[in-house]
Design a protein around this motif. Structure first.
Motif, PDB file in Angstrom:
ATOM      1  N   ARG A 163      63.316  49.838  23.549  1.00  0.00           N
ATOM      2  CA  ARG A 163      63.461  51.255  23.208  1.00  0.00           C
ATOM      3  C   ARG A 163      64.382  51.442  22.000  1.00  0.00           C
ATOM      4  NH1 ARG A 163      61.403  54.860  26.566  1.00  0.00           N
ATOM      5  NH2 ARG A 163      62.975  56.408  26.099  1.00  0.00           N
ATOM      6  N   LEU A 164      64.176  50.607  20.989  1.00  0.00           N
ATOM      7  CA  LEU A 164      64.953  50.701  19.757  1.00  0.00           C
ATOM      8  C   LEU A 164      64.324  51.720  18.818  1.00  0.00           C
ATOM      9  CD1 LEU A 164      65.713  46.936  19.107  1.00  0.00           C
ATOM     10  CD2 LEU A 164      67.264  48.666  20.001  1.00  0.00           C
ATOM     11  N   LYS A 165      65.138  52.211  17.901  1.00  0.00           N
ATOM     12  CA  LYS A 165      64.699  53.234  16.963  1.00  0.00           C
ATOM     13  C   LYS A 165      64.513  52.642  15.573  1.00  0.00           C
ATOM     14  CE  LYS A 165      67.816  55.710  19.770  1.00  0.00           C
ATOM     15  NZ  LYS A 165      69.205  55.516  20.013  1.00  0.00           N
ATOM     16  N   HIS A 166      63.918  53.400  14.695  1.00  0.00           N
ATOM     17  CA  HIS A 166      63.748  53.059  13.276  1.00  0.00           C
ATOM     18  C   HIS A 166      62.790  51.899  13.037  1.00  0.00           C
ATOM     19  CE1 HIS A 166      67.014  55.815  12.738  1.00  0.00           C
ATOM     20  NE2 HIS A 166      67.876  55.010  13.314  1.00  0.00           N
ATOM     21  N   PHE A 167      61.750  51.798  13.864  1.00  0.00           N
ATOM     22  CA  PHE A 167      60.807  50.704  13.646  1.00  0.00           C
ATOM     23  C   PHE A 167      60.081  50.862  12.317  1.00  0.00           C
ATOM     24  CE2 PHE A 167      56.608  48.685  14.055  1.00  0.00           C
ATOM     25  CZ  PHE A 167      57.071  47.379  14.012  1.00  0.00           C
ATOM     26  N   TRP A 168      59.909  52.072  11.852  1.00  0.00           N
ATOM     27  CA  TRP A 168      59.227  52.273  10.565  1.00  0.00           C
ATOM     28  C   TRP A 168      59.964  51.526   9.449  1.00  0.00           C
ATOM     29  CZ3 TRP A 168      61.796  54.481   6.497  1.00  0.00           C
ATOM     30  CH2 TRP A 168      62.978  55.153   6.797  1.00  0.00           C
ATOM     31  N   PHE A 169      61.301  51.515   9.493  1.00  0.00           N
ATOM     32  CA  PHE A 169      62.074  50.820   8.467  1.00  0.00           C
ATOM     33  C   PHE A 169      62.013  49.305   8.678  1.00  0.00           C
ATOM     34  CE2 PHE A 169      66.079  49.401   6.425  1.00  0.00           C
ATOM     35  CZ  PHE A 169      65.780  49.814   5.139  1.00  0.00           C
ATOM     36  N   ALA A 170      62.065  48.874   9.923  1.00  0.00           N
ATOM     37  CA  ALA A 170      61.950  47.448  10.228  1.00  0.00           C
ATOM     38  C   ALA A 170      60.587  46.926   9.775  1.00  0.00           C
ATOM     39  CB  ALA A 170      62.141  47.213  11.725  1.00  0.00           C
ATOM     40  N   ARG A 171      59.558  47.721   9.966  1.00  0.00           N
ATOM     41  CA  ARG A 171      58.199  47.346   9.532  1.00  0.00           C
ATOM     42  C   ARG A 171      58.159  47.124   8.021  1.00  0.00           C
ATOM     43  NH1 ARG A 171      54.624  51.806  11.268  1.00  0.00           N
ATOM     44  NH2 ARG A 171      54.559  50.750  13.261  1.00  0.00           N
ATOM     45  N   LEU A 172      58.756  48.040   7.275  1.00  0.00           N
ATOM     46  CA  LEU A 172      58.813  47.884   5.813  1.00  0.00           C
ATOM     47  C   LEU A 172      59.592  46.632   5.410  1.00  0.00           C
ATOM     48  CD1 LEU A 172      59.435  51.531   4.545  1.00  0.00           C
ATOM     49  CD2 LEU A 172      57.408  50.122   4.183  1.00  0.00           C
ATOM     50  N   LEU A 173      60.723  46.404   6.070  1.00  0.00           N
ATOM     51  CA  LEU A 173      61.515  45.206   5.772  1.00  0.00           C
ATOM     52  C   LEU A 173      60.710  43.929   6.000  1.00  0.00           C
ATOM     53  CD1 LEU A 173      65.036  45.906   7.331  1.00  0.00           C
ATOM     54  CD2 LEU A 173      64.501  45.501   4.932  1.00  0.00           C
ATOM     55  N   ILE A 174      60.023  43.864   7.108  1.00  0.00           N
ATOM     56  CA  ILE A 174      59.281  42.649   7.456  1.00  0.00           C
ATOM     57  C   ILE A 174      58.127  42.429   6.486  1.00  0.00           C
ATOM     58  CG2 ILE A 174      57.803  41.585   9.216  1.00  0.00           C
ATOM     59  CD1 ILE A 174      59.627  43.095  11.281  1.00  0.00           C
ATOM     60  N   ILE A 175      57.362  43.461   6.203  1.00  0.00           N
ATOM     61  CA  ILE A 175      56.191  43.297   5.340  1.00  0.00           C
ATOM     62  C   ILE A 175      56.608  43.007   3.902  1.00  0.00           C
ATOM     63  CG2 ILE A 175      54.187  44.483   4.352  1.00  0.00           C
ATOM     64  CD1 ILE A 175      53.786  43.439   7.213  1.00  0.00           C
ATOM     65  N   LEU A 176      57.518  43.797   3.342  1.00  0.00           N
ATOM     66  CA  LEU A 176      57.934  43.567   1.952  1.00  0.00           C
ATOM     67  C   LEU A 176      58.729  42.275   1.810  1.00  0.00           C
ATOM     68  CD1 LEU A 176      58.895  47.184   0.857  1.00  0.00           C
ATOM     69  CD2 LEU A 176      56.804  45.910   0.334  1.00  0.00           C
ATOM     70  N   GLY A 177      59.659  42.051   2.726  1.00  0.00           N
ATOM     71  CA  GLY A 177      60.427  40.814   2.685  1.00  0.00           C
ATOM     72  C   GLY A 177      59.547  39.597   2.902  1.00  0.00           C
ATOM     73  N   GLY A 178      58.605  39.704   3.840  1.00  0.00           N
ATOM     74  CA  GLY A 178      57.681  38.601   4.099  1.00  0.00           C
ATOM     75  C   GLY A 178      56.798  38.305   2.914  1.00  0.00           C
ATOM     76  N   TYR A 179      56.341  39.354   2.244  1.00  0.00           N
ATOM     77  CA  TYR A 179      55.503  39.175   1.056  1.00  0.00           C
ATOM     78  C   TYR A 179      56.244  38.376  -0.018  1.00  0.00           C
ATOM     79  CZ  TYR A 179      53.348  40.295  -3.397  1.00  0.00           C
ATOM     80  OH  TYR A 179      52.808  40.199  -4.653  1.00  0.00           O
ATOM     81  N   TYR A 180      57.453  38.835  -0.354  1.00  0.00           N
ATOM     82  CA  TYR A 180      58.209  38.142  -1.403  1.00  0.00           C
ATOM     83  C   TYR A 180      58.670  36.760  -0.955  1.00  0.00           C
ATOM     84  CZ  TYR A 180      57.904  42.023  -4.543  1.00  0.00           C
ATOM     85  OH  TYR A 180      57.416  42.977  -5.384  1.00  0.00           O
ATOM     86  N   PHE A 181      58.932  36.591   0.334  1.00  0.00           N
ATOM     87  CA  PHE A 181      59.293  35.275   0.858  1.00  0.00           C
ATOM     88  C   PHE A 181      58.147  34.287   0.650  1.00  0.00           C
ATOM     89  CE2 PHE A 181      59.733  32.194   4.351  1.00  0.00           C
ATOM     90  CZ  PHE A 181      61.022  31.749   4.118  1.00  0.00           C
ATOM     91  N   VAL A 182      56.925  34.717   0.964  1.00  0.00           N
ATOM     92  CA  VAL A 182      55.751  33.862   0.769  1.00  0.00           C
ATOM     93  C   VAL A 182      55.558  33.531  -0.710  1.00  0.00           C
ATOM     94  CG1 VAL A 182      53.216  33.812   0.918  1.00  0.00           C
ATOM     95  CG2 VAL A 182      54.571  34.565   2.880  1.00  0.00           C
ATOM     96  N   VAL A 183      55.682  34.537  -1.569  1.00  0.00           N
ATOM     97  CA  VAL A 183      55.527  34.312  -3.015  1.00  0.00           C
ATOM     98  C   VAL A 183      56.550  33.290  -3.501  1.00  0.00           C
ATOM     99  CG1 VAL A 183      55.782  35.398  -5.290  1.00  0.00           C
ATOM    100  CG2 VAL A 183      54.453  36.544  -3.503  1.00  0.00           C
TER     101      VAL A 183
END
Length: 160
Positions: free
Chosen positions: A83-103
């Motif tokens: 029941r944590l809050k702010h998943f929308w921001f965590a989602r952005l962190l994971i996708i954008l961070g994951g993208y650049y991590f892979v690159v």
């Protein structure tokens, strides 16, 4: 070498699925057989590429992208169960961070990839555990009657 995922993913998937009942009781979280198959496949391809074998980095990048998306869904399940809050921001962190991590990994910029990974994980911990004061639902419910603001806040939560 483009055929390796066509063989390794189904093979590893079947092996993990068969072993899952014996291994699952010892692990604190649910094991996803297809996720393990994908991770082991891109790790194998990455090692082969670094070893000098001619592997198309696009194959590795696509498989790594699948893993980033899988991580996002695992984190989402954790957010919901806790029941944590702010998943929308965590989602952005994971996708954008994951993208650049892979690159960065595919460009073999190890130090930058490590730095980015540590930074994203640190921000994710901050968002997940230190910024839990006001929920997104609270913000929508308590927002002044401004239909545009409420609409935007609801869209952030329900984008996927």
């Amino acid at each position: 070498m483009n055929f390796i995922p066509l063989i390794s993913i189904p093979l590893i998937f079947v092996i993990v699925a068969l072993l899952k009942p014996y291994v699952q009781i010892r692990l604190p979280m649910n094991v996803c057989a297809i996720c393990i198959a994908v991770v082991l496949t891109w790790a194998l391809l990455l090692l082969l590429m670094l070893g000098g074998t001619s592997i198309d980095p696009l194959l590795i990048g696509v498989l790594m992208g699948m893993s980033v998306t899988g991580i996002m869904y695992k984190v989402e399940a954790f957010y919901k169960s806790s029941r944590l809050k702010h998943f929308w921001f965590a989602r952005l962190l994971i996708i954008l961070g994951g993208y650049y991590f892979v690159v960065l990994l595919l460009q073999q910029k190890w130090s930058l990839a490590l730095l980015l990974g540590i930074g994203v994980l640190t921000l994710l911990v901050i968002v997940s555990f230190l910024l839990q004061g006001v929920t997104h639902e609270d913000a929508v419910r308590n927002a002044p009657f401004d239909p545009e603001k409420k609409s935007l806040l609801k869209k952030l939560d329900n984008c996927c």
